[in-house]
Design an enzyme around this catalytic site. Structure first.
Site, PDB file in Angstrom:
ATOM      1  N   ASP A   1     -16.487  11.385 -18.647  1.00 37.85           N
ATOM      2  CA  ASP A   1     -17.649  10.753 -18.020  1.00 37.85           C
ATOM      3  C   ASP A   1     -17.554   9.229 -18.202  1.00 37.85           C
ATOM      4  OD1 ASP A   1     -20.019  10.421 -16.755  1.00 37.85           O
ATOM      5  OD2 ASP A   1     -21.259  11.374 -18.297  1.00 37.85           O
ATOM      6  N   VAL A   2     -17.768   8.501 -17.131  1.00 36.30           N
ATOM      7  CA  VAL A   2     -17.748   7.034 -17.194  1.00 36.30           C
ATOM      8  C   VAL A   2     -19.199   6.581 -17.125  1.00 36.30           C
ATOM      9  CG1 VAL A   2     -16.894   4.924 -16.101  1.00 36.30           C
ATOM     10  CG2 VAL A   2     -15.506   7.005 -16.059  1.00 36.30           C
TER      11      VAL A   2
ATOM     12  N   ASP B   1       1.087   4.103  -3.065  1.00 40.24           N
ATOM     13  CA  ASP B   1       0.705   5.503  -2.850  1.00 40.24           C
ATOM     14  C   ASP B   1       1.823   6.455  -3.255  1.00 40.24           C
ATOM     15  OD1 ASP B   1      -1.585   4.479  -1.823  1.00 40.24           O
ATOM     16  OD2 ASP B   1      -1.349   5.286   0.191  1.00 40.24           O
TER      17      ASP B   1
ATOM     18  N   SER C   1      -7.134   2.360  -3.780  1.00 36.95           N
ATOM     19  CA  SER C   1      -5.854   2.797  -3.201  1.00 36.95           C
ATOM     20  C   SER C   1      -4.937   3.297  -4.311  1.00 36.95           C
ATOM     21  CB  SER C   1      -5.146   1.631  -2.529  1.00 36.95           C
ATOM     22  OG  SER C   1      -6.013   0.923  -1.735  1.00 36.95           O
TER      23      SER C   1
ATOM     24  N   ASP D   1     -22.555   9.759 -10.945  1.00 37.95           N
ATOM     25  CA  ASP D   1     -23.157   8.504 -10.486  1.00 37.95           C
ATOM     26  C   ASP D   1     -22.412   8.007  -9.250  1.00 37.95           C
ATOM     27  OD1 ASP D   1     -20.923   6.586 -11.344  1.00 37.95           O
ATOM     28  OD2 ASP D   1     -21.396   7.550 -13.247  1.00 37.95           O
TER      29      ASP D   1
ATOM     30  N   GLU E   1       0.825  -1.203   0.000  1.00 34.89           N
ATOM     31  CA  GLU E   1       0.000   0.000   0.000  1.00 34.89           C
ATOM     32  C   GLU E   1       0.867   1.264   0.000  1.00 34.89           C
ATOM     33  OE1 GLU E   1      -3.582  -0.248   0.390  1.00 34.89           O
ATOM     34  OE2 GLU E   1      -3.355   1.790  -0.311  1.00 34.89           O
TER      35      GLU E   1
END
Lengths: 366, 175
Positions: A321-322, A80, A279, A347, A76
């Site tokens: 836009d997805v 990052d 993440s 959304d 993680e």
């Protein structure tokens, strides 16, 4: 053609050119780590040498706040740091590491205390952790919310991963309900969902990543800035889960999204493919907001601060836009494993969509 | 006493193993979240500085200015300090905004200060934590001056998310 998401893939998709890197003197960004998650400077250097050719970037973290102890690097933490420094390239980056100095400390709370005690902190913070709302007390969440307000008033942007369980599911005796996640559900942070390429081996348009966290808070009321956008979704959606599964008057999230599937990460000196999760998308968006801050600083403008009121006024300008696919929900007879579905405009799966850097910069530089 | 977080789930995540009761003389540090002032004003100001249509847009405050806005009242500070000192707790430090107080005390004192608590140690790999296995309460005199006490019930957040950061073939099949 590509064999997974790397900085070059992301920069190509979000229209970042080689010159779209940091230049301002006073710019900075940060990631926060908890739970004994450490990054290794050698991993970052190797990652940059393999994957970050063709644009100006830093290979070292500017400052580590907290104790970076010995031991294996955390996946993680590596993810990052490597990705915020790839989109927010050439921008001073801090790592807050909060393993918990005492056995009774709460690492997340400890990080919040640090922010309340440091006059100068980075302008953008990305955090890839969360808890189920129903596992936390209202008093605690309300107070953490106030801490986010304090940060926003200082011009700091807080970005949280929306979670990797779609709408989530709380199994109750009578009927299941979706399970929102906190701090993703806070009205005072910008929450980032996840997408995947339509064709996983090409830089194509993006569709919903089925894991992308999203939904409606059971604790926080819907803030004014998103009422129109969410109402339009609820009225226009072709199919919605039963109303008993979610609180349609709660804070809805995520606010925006980025790629969250098939990342390459270097950890403990080994390049690893197929890393997925919000993440990954959160530091990517964090780095892009830092680039926009950079351009604002060069023009003598203040930082973006708490982005959502402005983001929702853009109504999708500057974002891809997805509109395809759905995320996970409860695996039961009523919803059959499906949560919400993406749609045009906002959304609760991918928010307003993913960043188109030049267009988003143009919209946010005025 | 009065419960501050009655709706906080009290459970041990499955990856944390019980490692025995904490000895009475063992030291621990608890975090007290003091009630802040002007939270409504803070909220209004945040809306103004974040709304591009507002004349206040982008007029951010320094930490010192934020501190002067939210700093707990003298009454709150006095009530909490009196309560802590009444239990012999002196080793405390605060933050610039003065709305958090972290104090070191023994487990025995903590269990007296927070009736209902019983501190245990839990292990996960090399990590160890002390947490109470039951709800806490505080004296009625301070219940209106505190939001919550940190370090008593919550386990570190996020283990669930981390576990899912790696999406291998198994996850795809599940999907």
């Amino acid at each position: 053609f590509h064999l997974g998401v790397t900085p070059s893939t992301i920069r190509a998709r979000y229209n970042l050119t080689a010159s779209d890197t940091g230049h301002a003197a006073n710019n900075s960004q940060a990631v926060a780590q908890f739970l004994e998650q450490y990054y290794h400077p050698a991993d970052l250097a190797e990652f940059m040498s393999i994957f970050a050719r063709g644009f100006n970037h830093m290979t070292e973290v500017e400052r580590v706040v907290g104790t970076q102890e010995e031991g294996k690097a955390g996946l993680e933490a590596s993810l990052d740091v490597e990705y915020i420094m790839s989109t927010g390239a050439n921008i001073s980056t801090w790592v807050f590491t909060n393993p918990g100095r005492h056995e009774t400390q709460e690492p997340f709370l400890q990080w919040m205390l640090l922010l309340s005690n440091m006059s100068a902190v980075p302008w953008v913070h990305t955090i890839s952790y969360g808890d189920d709302e129903d596992s936390l007390s209202t008093a605690y969440m309300n107070r953490i919310n106030v801490e986010f307000m304090k940060a926003g008033l200082r011009g700091i942007s807080m970005l949280f991963a929306s979670g990797d369980s779609g709408a989530g599911c709380l199994h109750l005796a009578k009927e299941n309900v979706f399970r929102p996640s906190f701090p993703a559900s806070s009205p005072y942070v910008t929450t980032v969902g996840g997408t995947t390429f339509k064709n996983p081996f090409k830089v194509t348009y993006e569709v919903t990543h089925y894991i992308s966290g999203g939904g409606f808070s059971n604790v926080f009321a819907m803030p004014d800035y998103q009422v129109d956008a969410v109402s339009a979704y609820l009225k226009g959606a072709q199919s919605l889960p039963p109303q008993s599964y979610f609180n349609h008057s709660g804070r809805a999230y995520p606010d925006m999204a980025a790629l969250s599937d098939n990342y390459w990460v270097v950890t403990n000196l080994v390049p690893i493919p197929w890393i997925s999760g919000t993440s990954a998308s959160t530091p990517v968006v964090g780095g892009i907001l830092s680039l926009i801050n950079d351009q604002r600083f060069l023009k003598g403008l203040p930082s973006l601060g708490f982005l959502n009121p402005r983001l929702y006024k853009l109504k999708g300008t500057g974002l891809f836009d997805v509109t395809e696919e759905c995320h996970l929900g409860c695996l039961d007879e009523k919803v059959e494993g499906q949560g919400f579905c993406a749609a045009s405009s906002w959304d609760p799966v991918t928010g307003w969509g993913t960043p188109n850097y030049p267009a988003l910069l143009a919209a946010l530089i005025q | 006493g009065k419960h501050l977080e009655l709706d906080q789930a009290v459970f041990v995540p499955e990856d944390w193993l019980h490692a025995g009761r904490v000895a009475p003389r063992e030291e621990m540090e608890l975090t007290f979240a003091l009630k802040q002032q002007n939270v409504d004003r803070l909220q209004n100001l945040l809306q103004l500085v974040s709304d591009p249509d507002s004349q206040q847009y982008g007029k951010f405050m320094t930490l010192e200015e934020v501190a002067s806005l939210v700093r707990p009242s003298q009454l709150t500070e006095k009530a909490v300090w009196t309560w802590l000192k009444g239990h012999g707790i002196q080793n405390c430090h605060t933050v610039l905004t003065r709305d958090f107080l972290q104090c070191t005390m023994t487990a025995q004192v903590a269990e007296t200060l927070l009736p209902g608590t019983e501190f245990h140690r839990y292990k996960k790999g090399d990590q160890t934590l002390m947490r109470s296995s039951s709800q806490y309460s505080v004296h009625e005199d301070v219940s209106d001056h505190l939001d919550f006490v940190g370090g008593v019930l919550r386990f570190p957040m996020g283990s669930k998310e981390i576990g899912k950061a790696w999406t291998g073939p198994g996850q795809s099949e599940k999907a």
